[in-house]
Enzyme design. Structure first.
Site, PDB file in Angstrom:
ATOM      1  CB  CYS A  26      -0.933  -0.156   1.115  1.00  0.00           C
ATOM      2  SG  CYS A  26      -1.921   1.701   1.397  1.00  0.00           S
TER       3      CYS A  26
ATOM      4  CG  ASP B  54      12.003 -12.767   0.980  1.00  0.00           C
ATOM      5  OD1 ASP B  54      12.054 -13.244   0.009  1.00  0.00           O
ATOM      6  OD2 ASP B  54      11.988 -11.220   0.847  1.00  0.00           O
TER       7      ASP B  54
ATOM      8  NE  ARG C 192      17.294 -25.845 -22.908  1.00  0.00           N
ATOM      9  CZ  ARG C 192      18.201 -26.142 -23.930  1.00  0.00           C
ATOM     10  NH1 ARG C 192      19.174 -25.573 -23.628  1.00  0.00           N
ATOM     11  NH2 ARG C 192      17.778 -26.716 -25.001  1.00  0.00           N
TER      12      ARG C 192
END
Ligand code: F6P
Length: 367
Positions: free
Chosen positions: A75, A152, A279
């Protein structure tokens, strides 16, 4: 009866719902009235239907569900004083005198700002005739308790944040899957994981999947030698008989000159210098999805219960608190201190004091 508001804010994480459920049910058990604030601080600013009294049944089914059922948001309005003043008014109008915020360090900082400015908000709202003198007296103080919901695992004063273990589990499952196809084709895979400026997910994933190489922000490799070192290391392993190569990269990885280390760049190095069929897989938001691991259900639940106890024990002199876990004990630490220490790690990296950053990250920060 004490009214307690609960919101989730910032990026979602597995186990947030378990935390909301525990806060609601413990509040009811302890004779308080819990209020769900929907869509994070946006809901607090919008008020009205976004804030609803919660019953025991309202949170049934929450324990095992991923994401955050009550919604979240990043926000921008709440970052401004005016936005926080509207939030203060809505809290007072609803009769809420304590707020449990479940989110990352940014969301918890926002809550702490609201509390620090509380006397100013009260004075301004009185001056504007938006609250009565009685309301100003009854709500002279706002108690804040934070719970760290983030994949995290980057907040100081806690060994683990709610969601980190589920995200790590998801990463391990994904890398295991990649290893099968890598092995069929004798390929190298570069896997990028989330974590912002924290390398916990990358480092833990590397340990748990047996990766050949890992890049994390707290331990940047020498900018002029890392590419050669990486190639030598991977080649040695192939020469010793390995069919595949696996490199894990934290999304915030940098070199010693703070240049970002990008997955595509690593792929180019492995392709051009080692001739490996390579990859890149960027795991992205799959890491934040799915149902919470047993550990995040447990952590959300016991910490949610502790959040209510902390509110009930607090008085006007109690600082904003953050609930954590240290050496398997649930803790309540001053929120300001936790945020300050967390920011210090990022600053040490910015100032190239890498050994200090690593040291801060790898201790509980409290010793
Ligand atoms: O903080 C949690 C996190 O998932 C980070 O690891 C990541 O960098 C970021 O949020 C992604 O944010 P968004 O969901 O806004 O893309």
């Amino acid at each position: 009866v004490k009214r307690i508001g609960i919101l989730t804010s910032g990026g979602d994480s597995q186990g947030m719902n378990a935390a909301v459920r525990a806060v609601v049910r413990m509040a009811i058990f302890r004779g308080c009235e819990p209020f769900l604030i929907h869509e994070g601080y946006n809901g607090l600013i919008k008020g009205k239907d976004m804030i609803s009294k919660a019953s025991w049944e309202d949170v049934s089914g929450f324990l095992t569900t991923g994401g955050t059922v009550i919604g979240t948001a990043r926000c921008t309005e709440f970052r401004e004083y005016e936005g926080r003043q509207i939030a203060a008014l809505n809290l007072i109008k609803t009769g809420i005198s304590a707020l449990v915020v479940i989110g990352g360090d940014g969301s918890l900082t926002g809550a702490d700002n609201l509390r620090a400015e509380w006397p100013n908000h009260i004075a301004d709202l009185l001056k504007k005739d938006l609250i009565t003198k009685q309301m100003a007296t009854d709500f002279s103080c706002l108690m804040i308790v934070g719970m760290v919901g983030s994949i995290d695992n980057d907040l100081a004063t806690t060994d683990l944040t709610i969601g980190a273990v589920s995200a790590l589990t998801r990463i391990c499952e994904a890398v295991d899957a990649l290893q099968c196809t890598a092995s069929s084709h004798h390929r190298a895979f570069v896997v990028e994981v989330m974590g912002r400026s924290c390398g916990w997910l990358a480092l833990s994933a590397a340990i748990c999947t047996g990766a050949d190489y890992v890049f994390i922000p707290e331990d940047p490799p020498n900018s002029s030698t890392w590419e050669k070192k990486l190639c030598t290391e991977l080649k040695n392993r192939r020469d010793a008989g390995k069919k595949t190569s696996l490199v894990i990269v934290a999304e915030g990885a940098v070199d010693s000159e703070l240049n970002p280390i990008k997955s595509e760049h690593i792929k180019d190095i492995l392709t051009t210098r080692l001739n490996y069929d390579t990859r890149v897989t960027i795991l992205g938001h799959v890491q934040r999805g799915g149902s919470p691991s047993f550990y995040d259900r447990y952590l959300g639940t016991v910490q949610g219960a502790e959040a209510i106890e902390a509110i009930l024990k607090a008085d006007a002199s109690t600082p904003s608190l953050v609930i954590g876990i240290l050496e398997n004990k649930i803790t309540a630490q001053p929120l300001k201190e936790a945020i300050k220490l967390t920011k210090q790690v990022a600053n040490e990296i910015k100032n190239k004091n890498f050994s200090r950053a690593l040291e801060l990250r790898s201790t509980s920060f409290l010793n």
